[in-house]
Enzyme design. Structure first.
Site, PDB file in Angstrom:
ATOM      1  N   TYR A 134      15.945   2.195  -2.073  1.00  0.00           N
ATOM      2  CA  TYR A 134      14.854   1.898  -2.994  1.00  0.00           C
ATOM      3  C   TYR A 134      15.460   1.476  -4.521  1.00  0.00           C
ATOM      4  CZ  TYR A 134      11.022   4.194  -0.257  1.00  0.00           C
ATOM      5  OH  TYR A 134      10.369   4.446   0.845  1.00  0.00           O
TER       6      TYR A 134
ATOM      7  N   GLU B  39       4.769   8.212  -8.219  1.00  0.00           N
ATOM      8  CA  GLU B  39       5.201   8.435  -6.721  1.00  0.00           C
ATOM      9  C   GLU B  39       4.882   9.544  -6.070  1.00  0.00           C
ATOM     10  OE1 GLU B  39       8.765   6.165  -5.573  1.00  0.00           O
ATOM     11  OE2 GLU B  39       7.851   5.743  -3.565  1.00  0.00           O
TER      12      GLU B  39
END
Lengths: 342, 342
Positions: free
Chosen positions: A194, A284
Site C-alpha cells: 500500500y 480507513e
C-alpha cells in the site's frame, strides 16, 4: 460536518467472502462457478455489519459521512480474467451502494473498477458509468498495479490509462490511487505494498505531465501520500532535476493526500509540509490497523484526534481538511450534500 | 568527528562506465568481452574525481569521514549472470578501497556484493571475506532485490539469506539494505525503488524474527528508513497485530536509520520518532538529489544543516548521530579509528 474520504466495506457479511471463494474455485472448475443470484445478503445483515462497526466508530469518534468503497484488499484484480473482475466489482459496488442507500447521511459510495492485468482499461468504463449514474458514486478507486505486486502495468502517466481519465473528467469524479492485496511475498499488503504504491504513484506523476492533458483530473493519494511528504525535499529536488515545475505547480492543483497516518508526529509532518488545501480527512477505519495504541490509549486509526491536536493547522484549515476540501475535490459529493440542504 | 555512513563513488572516472558498457555488450557477444586488465585508472584520476567532488563537499560542509561504497545504481545486479556481477563487484570494490587508501582520514570502504537474481547468496561470501580482510571494509551493501524492481527474491527474513548473515556476524560488519537501479518502468530508481525498498525491508523485518537467530546482526535502512518513521504508528500497530514485541524490542537493537532525508521537517520527524541511538548521520552525497533547494539556498543533500537545526536532538544526541552510533554499529570502523588514535 466531518467527511472521511477513505472507508472500505471491510466488514461485509461472511456470505460475500464465501461467494468470492466459490467464484475463485470456479476459475479452474467451471462447474463450481456460482451464479450472482446465489449471493443473498439482506438489508438487516447489511445494517448489522455497519451499525456494530463503522457507524458505531463514526459516532464515537465524531465523523459524519464516509466515502465508502469495497474492501481494497479484496479487490484482488490479479485473480481470474476480466469477466471474474467484472462480476466481482459489480457485486461489491452494489453492496456499498446499498449501504449508502440505507444510511444516506453517513455513507456515499465510491466504486472499485473491474481491472484485470493486461486488459485494456477501457473495459472499466461501463462500470464507472453505472456506479456514477445508478449509485451516485462520487469517486473511484484506481489500482495502478492490478497484477498485485508485480507492477506489470505502464506508469500512471502513460496513455494506457487515458480512457479512464477521460471518463473521470467527464463525470467530474476523482480517483483514489489504491492497490489491492499483494501476491508478491516481498510485499506485505498493508505494510509495504500500500505504502509503496502511494510513493510509486506520486513519483510517476512527477515524471509525467499528465495534468497538462487533464487539467481537471484529480487524484487522491491515500495513506498520507506514502513516503512523499516525509521525503518532500527529495521529491522537490527530483522534480527540479527532471526539469519539471515546482511540485506546487506541477501537481498540487490535482493531487491530494489523505490523513491515514496513524500517529501524531506523522500528521504533524503532513500538516507542515503539504498545503492544507491538499489534505483530506480520512481514517480507513475499519482497516489495516485495528488495534489500540498503548502509547495513547486510543485506536491507531482514530486520526481525528491527531488533526485535533495538530498545532500546524488553524481552525479554518482544520475545517478545510474535514469538509471544505472534500466538497471541492469530490464535486458530486458537494452536489449530493447540497441537494439535501447540507 | 562527523562520520557520513552513506556515500557512493558516483563520480568515478568515465573509463569505469566505458568498461562496464563493454562488459554488458560482452554478455551477448563474447568476442567483445573486455579483460579486467584493460581498465586502467590512475591514482591521479581517482584523486581528481574525489577532490573536485566528494572531498570538496565534505570540507565545505564539515564532515570528516565517509563510509564509501560503489555507486548503488550501477551495481545493477540484474545484468548478466553471477560471473558478470562478480567481476564487476571486484572492480568497483577495488576502486573504493583505492580511494580509501589515498585518503585514509576521509574514506573507509564498504563493499557491494556480487549478487545475481536466482543465484545462491553463498556465492557472495568470498567477496565479503576479501573486502573485509584485504580492504578493511567496515560494511556491505545488501540488495534485497537483485532483479532490479521485480522483487523475485525471498523476503529478508527467509533462510535464503542466512549464509550472508552468518558471515556478516562472523566479521562483525553491518549491512546497509540498498537496492540498485530499477529496470521496472513503474519504479523510478531514486524516487520510488529506493524508498520502496527501504519500506519493504523494514516491513519484512517486522514480519520475521530474524534477530532471534542473529542477535548481533545489524542493518542500516538508508534514506531515513523509507516511509517507516512517517508511518511509525502504522508499523507499531501492524507489529502488534502480528503478535510481535513492540518495535523497540523487536527491531531497534539491530536496525538503524540514516539521515538521507532532504528537508528539515523530515529530519525533525525522524528525530522525534526514532531513538537517537538508532540514527546515523549520512547524506548520500554526491547522489540522487544534487540540486540546490531554492527554499534554503543550500544543497538538498546537505543533511548536516538539518541535524544542526533540529531542536529534537540534544547536543549529546547529535554527537551520537554524528559519531557515537557509527562507532557502535560499525565496530571495524571504530577499531580502524582507534588504531589511528582517533
Amino acid at each position: 460536518m466531518i467527511i472521511d474520504v477513505h472507508g472500505h466495506y471491510t466488514t461485509a457479511p461472511k456470505a460475500l467472502e464465501a461467494w468470492r471463494n466459490r467464484q475463485i474455485a470456479g476459475i479452474t472448475d467451471p462447474a463450481a462457478r456460482p451464479q450472482v443470484a446465489e449471493l443473498v445478503i439482506t438489508d438487516d445483515e447489511l445494517r448489522e455489519s455497519i451499525e456494530a462497526n463503522q457507524l458505531k466508530q463514526m459516532k464515537a469518534r465524531g465523523s459524519d459521512l464516509t466515502i465508502f468503497s469495497p474492501r481494497a484488499s479484496f479487490m484482488a484484480h490479479h485473480i481470474g480474467d476480466f469477466q471474474v473482475s467484472s462480476t466481482w466489482a459489480a457485486i461489491c459496488n452494489e453492496l456499498c451502494a446499498r449501504v449508502s442507500q440505507l444510511y444516506p447521511d453517513h455513507f456515499i459510495p465510491a466504486a472499485m473498477l473491474p481491472q484485470s492485468p493486461g486488459v485494456d482499461p477501457k473495459t472499466c468504463l461501463p462500470e464507472i458509468d453505472r456506479c456514477v449514474r445508478e449509485y451516485g458514486a462520487v469517486a473511484v478507486n484506481l489500482n495502478p498495479d492490478p497484477s498485485g505486486g508485480h507492477w506489470t502495468s505502464p506508469p500512471l502517466y502513460d496513455r494506457h490509462w487515458y480512457p479512464i481519465y477521460e471518463r473521470l473528467v467527464e463525470h467530474d469524479v476523482p480517483a483514489m490511487i489504491h492497490v489491492s492485496t499483494s501476491c508478491n511475498p516481498s510485499f506485505h499488503t498493508t505494510g509495504a505494498h500500500y505504502i509503496n504504491a502511494d510513493t510509486t504513484a506520486f513519483m510517476q506523476l512527477i515524471q509525467g505531465d499528465l495534468f497538462k492533458d487533464f487539467p481537471t483530473l484529480r487524484f487522491v493519494i491515500p495513506h498520507g501520500g506514502g513516503a512523499a511528504p516525509y521525503h518532500w525535499g527529495r521529491y522537490r529536488g527530483l522534480a527540479q532535476e527532471l526539469k519539471k515545475p515546482p511540485l506546487t505547480q506541477h501537481l498540487l492543483d490535482n493531487v491530494f493526500f489523505d490523513t491515514c497516518v496513524y500517529h501524531q508526529p506523522g500528521i504533524d509532518l503532513l500538516a507542515t509540509v503539504i498545503p492544507a488545501a491538499n489534505i483530506l480527512f480520512a481514517s480507513e477505519m475499519i482497516g489495516a490497523v485495528r488495534g489500540v495504541d498503548p502509547e495513547t490509549g486510543h485506536n491507531y486509526d482514530d486520526t481525528k484526534r491527531y488533526i485535533e491536536a495538530s498545532t500546524g493547522l488553524t481552525p479554518a484549515q482544520k475545517q478545510q481538511v474535514y469538509e471544505g476540501n472534500a466538497r471541492r475535490v469530490y464535486p458530486r459529493l458537494a452536489a449530493a450534500l447540497e441537494k439535501r440542504g447540507k
